[in-house]
Structures are given as C-alpha cells and as structure tokens.
Design a protein around this motif. Structure first.
Motif, PDB file in Angstrom:
ATOM      1  N   HIS A  98     157.991  18.638 -48.073  1.00  0.00           N
ATOM      2  CA  HIS A  98     156.933  19.633 -47.854  1.00  0.00           C
ATOM      3  C   HIS A  98     157.325  20.992 -48.432  1.00  0.00           C
ATOM      4  N   LEU A 101     156.647  21.022 -52.118  1.00  0.00           N
ATOM      5  CA  LEU A 101     155.229  21.188 -52.437  1.00  0.00           C
ATOM      6  C   LEU A 101     154.766  22.632 -52.245  1.00  0.00           C
ATOM      7  N   GLN A 120     152.158   8.955 -48.417  1.00  0.00           N
ATOM      8  CA  GLN A 120     151.988  10.276 -47.813  1.00  0.00           C
ATOM      9  C   GLN A 120     152.486  11.378 -48.733  1.00  0.00           C
ATOM     10  N   ASP A 124     149.946  14.235 -50.174  1.00  0.00           N
ATOM     11  CA  ASP A 124     150.279  15.634 -49.880  1.00  0.00           C
ATOM     12  C   ASP A 124     150.478  16.424 -51.176  1.00  0.00           C
ATOM     13  N   ASP A 127     147.140  17.265 -52.652  1.00  0.00           N
ATOM     14  CA  ASP A 127     146.545  18.334 -51.842  1.00  0.00           C
ATOM     15  C   ASP A 127     147.177  19.695 -52.156  1.00  0.00           C
ATOM     16  N   ALA A 128     148.449  19.660 -52.567  1.00  0.00           N
ATOM     17  CA  ALA A 128     149.154  20.905 -52.887  1.00  0.00           C
ATOM     18  C   ALA A 128     148.935  21.336 -54.333  1.00  0.00           C
ATOM     19  N   LYS A 151     142.357   9.822 -53.941  1.00  0.00           N
ATOM     20  CA  LYS A 151     142.848  11.201 -53.844  1.00  0.00           C
ATOM     21  C   LYS A 151     143.143  11.749 -55.238  1.00  0.00           C
TER      22      LYS A 151
END
Length: 430
Positions: A98, A101, A120, A124, A127-128, A151
């Motif tokens: 995380h 990202l 995941q 993620d 999304d970032a 996605k």
C-alpha cells in the motif's frame, strides 16, 4: 534461465516474416514497438512487488533497459529484498505494498508475489492509478480474474501478464505459418511439461515453509496448472483463434509424498466446438520428454519449443528399409488384425525443418518486458495482450476445477469477456 536480452531490431529480423502487416495479424500486441524511437528520452519508473526468484529474474532484464528506473522494492521477506538491492541499489524499500501505491514516483508495478495475493494488489494498483505487469496466473480463481480484467478496463491503465511466448520469435513464426494454412487443418494439439524434482526451495527456518514454498500449498497456489499449464494452454487458443468449450481431467500426488497439497502430476483434455482436442500433461518425477507443444494438421506438425516443423509427405525410406518393409508386409498381409497399418512408420526418420534459422537467445521474456515499458511510456495498451493473459489464466483454472470436481466442465458464459463476444460475432475467431 540466464537473463539475455535481444534488441527489438534483432527480434524482428529473426522472425523472417515479410511485411509488418503479416506480423501484426498473428501478433497484434507487437504494435507496442511502433513508436519505440519516439520514447528514447523517457523512463518508466517501476516498483517490484515480490522480488523473489522470479521477480529478480525479471529484474535482470529490466536493468538492461535504459528506459527503466527501478525506484521501489516491496517484500515481507528480508532476504529477497537484500538480493534485489544488489540489482537496484538505489531503490526505496517497502514492507507494505500500500505504501508503494502511495508513492508518486512510481508509474507502474510488477507483481511477482504468491498467486493468492495477485488480485487484491492489482485491483488496488489500478485504483491508485498505476500501470500493472502481473505474473501468471493473474488470479487465484476465475471470479478474481474476471474482476481484475474489468478493473483494468475501467482504469484506462496498461495491463500486461507474464505470457512470454507471445513475444517468442519461434511462436510468432509458428502462428503465422498455422494461420497461413502451412500445416493444413489443425486437428489436435498435445502439450506437456515434465520435470524431475520436488519443486522445493531451501527454507532457513520451519516457520518460513509456506512463505517460501507457497507453490506447494492449496491456500496459495493451484500447482502445475497455474504455474505451467497457463503458458501452454494459451498456445491452443492462439493457434485455433477460439476457446475450447469444455474440459475434463485428473490430478494426483503419486511420487512426491512430502506434505505438499498440490498435485505432482496432472492431465487435462480441452475440447473445441468442432471436436478438436488439446491436451495438457505434466509429471514432475520424470523429465525425459521435457516440454513441448505438438500442433498437428493434416499436412504437417509443428513443435514451436523445439523450433521445428515436419510435413507428412517425406522422401521414401532408404532402399534397404523399404525392401524390409515390403517383405514384412507380404509375410503378414493375410492377418486380418494387422494389414499394412502395423508396418514400421518412416515418421521417426523425419528430421524436419527449422522454424527460424537458429534458436532465439531468449524465450520472449526480454521483449515482453520491453513492450510493457513502451506501453507505459506511451500510455497505449497493445491490442489483445490483456485478453490473451486473461483467457490463459481462465483455462488453467477451469482445468484445475474440473480435476477437483471430477467433472466435465464448460467454459462459463458469464466469464466470456466482451472482447471475445465481439470478435466471435464478426469473425468467428478470437
């Protein structure tokens, strides 16, 4: 395998295909190289999430590319980080993806973590706002693969998967020949990948067993299907330009009874709408036959891994062998169960022809990574490359499910992506 890069120019020259239109017809993802000369002064700032053995193997190619700057490394296993820092000593180190990202200096990520964690991380990352290269299989389940693909579509970012055969000159030339009808009507595809070894890696402490040998445990891996079959099943849909309709298979642990949970031998049969079958077999207690894809048409056979093709009609056997065959046929021609069908075939004397003048120096990995870098810099997703990776993953996961349930399973309609539906309606192919 030693990391050895070849230049794009050498790659295209080795193909020996006349005209870029023919190349792109068989492999439209090569369009990633169309603007390569315009990106010489730009860089792809890349983070490696999971610099274990596979991640570092890919890094060996990436550090040879002047357009790549590896700016971050992320792993929960310190030994992997220390080994990776020898390749990218100036990279920032993270223990939580995380945080990677959130790093604005990162344009794209390369995911080489255990299979169960892919979904995941990739979702993620999109999304970032990051571009993604994900090792195969992309997802742990078919539902995960579907979510990841959707996605990607909504993100507008670049998505590559670790299907290096898409950039292997032997395979590209093979597909050009198949689609040109060189081997006639394709009626069977046999694929196999055999090894002789326990597939284990050294573990410095017992509590690290599942972290390091994750491929052997069901919570993290689907074993031979996701680690090996994913490559070879993609060859079938590439050659036939369509998906198989159903699959059946069987898997077992017959030799390596060492506490592993995934099979040490598997066999699957994939059936297409016209009855053509593609098989995948893998045994890891005997390596004699190695790995290969045998693509058979009524005019000939091609073995892309070996880099050879063979026509059915070959010169007659040498005079002495022909004389012996004729004598044996006369001796046994009255036996109703034999006839001439038992006679020694001359196929084993057919040495075939080389697909290319010489064996390429790499298996396509260096060109796959170079294409990803070009796509990230230009912001242009090459046609079909995400879809090829998606379907390769789906097919191996469907085969694994068929073995687990001991059933013949059909490819679920709900997982047929719009890309394929559009192509099927217009051309009947992928």
């Amino acid at each position: 395998m030693k990391a050895h890069s070849i230049s794009r120019r050498e790659f295209l020259k080795n193909l020996g295909i006349a005209g870029s239109g023919v190349i792109l017809a068989a492999s439209p993802w090569l369009s990633a190289f169309s603007e390569v000369t315009q990106t010489n002064n730009e860089k792809c700032r890349l983070a490696i999430i999971g610099p274990g053995s596979r991640g570092r193997f890919l890094m060996n190619f990436l550090i040879q590319n002047p357009k790549v700057k590896i700016v971050a490394l992320c792993d929960i296993y310190r030994a992997s980080i220390e080994a990776a820092l020898k390749l990218a000593p100036n990279a920032k180190v993270y223990g939580d993806y995380h945080e990677v990202l959130e790093d604005r200096s990162v344009d794209a990520i390369l995911v080489a973590t255990p299979l169960s964690s892919h979904c995941q991380i990739v979702i993620d990352a999109f999304d970032a706002g990051k571009h993604v290269f994900c090792e195969k299989s992309i997802g742990f389940t078919m539902e995960e693969c579907f979510r990841m693909y959707n996605k990607y579509l909504s993100s507008g970012k670049i998505f590559f998967t670790g299907q290096q055969r898409l950039f292997d000159p032997r395979y590209i030339k093979t597909m050009e020949m198949i689609h040109a009808g060189t081997f006639g009507e394709i009626n069977a595809i046999h694929t196999f990948w055999n090894r002789n070894g326990d597939w284990r890696r050294p573990v410095p402490s017992p509590h690290l067993e599942r972290l390091i040998n994750w491929r052997l445990y069901r919570d993290f891996s689907k074993g031979l299907m996701t680690e090996l079959a994913c490559h070879q099943l993609q060859i079938g849909s590439w050659a036939l330009r369509k998906l198989p309709e159903r699959v059946m298979g069987h898997g077992a642990i017959t030799y390596w009874k060492d506490g592993r949970e995934v099979y040490d031998n598997v066999s699957c049969i994939y059936v297409f709408d016209d009855g053509v079958k593609m098989t995948f077999d893998s045994v890891i207690s005997n390596k004699f036959y190695g790995l290969e894809e045998q693509i058979m048409g009524h005019l000939g056979t091609v073995e892309p891994e070996k880099g050879r093709y063979y026509f059915e009609n070959i010169p007659p056997a040498p005079g002495f062998l022909q004389m012996v065959n004729e004598w044996e046929n006369k001796l046994f021609d009255s036996l109703p169960f034999a006839g001439t069908s038992w006679a020694p075939e001359t196929a084993n004397s057919n040495k075939g022809e080389l697909i290319l003048g010489e064996r390429p120096k790499t298996d396509g990995t260096s060109l796959l990574l170079e294409a990803f870098v070009e796509a990230v810099i230009t912001g242009k997703q090459p046609p079909r490359i995400a879809e090829e990776g998606y379907y390769a993953s789906m097919l191996c996961l469907l085969g694994h499910q068929a073995m687990e349930e001991e059933k013949t399973l059909r490819f679920p309609d709900e997982y047929k992506i719009n890309y394929l539906n559009h192509q099927s309606k217009s051309t009947g192919t992928l």
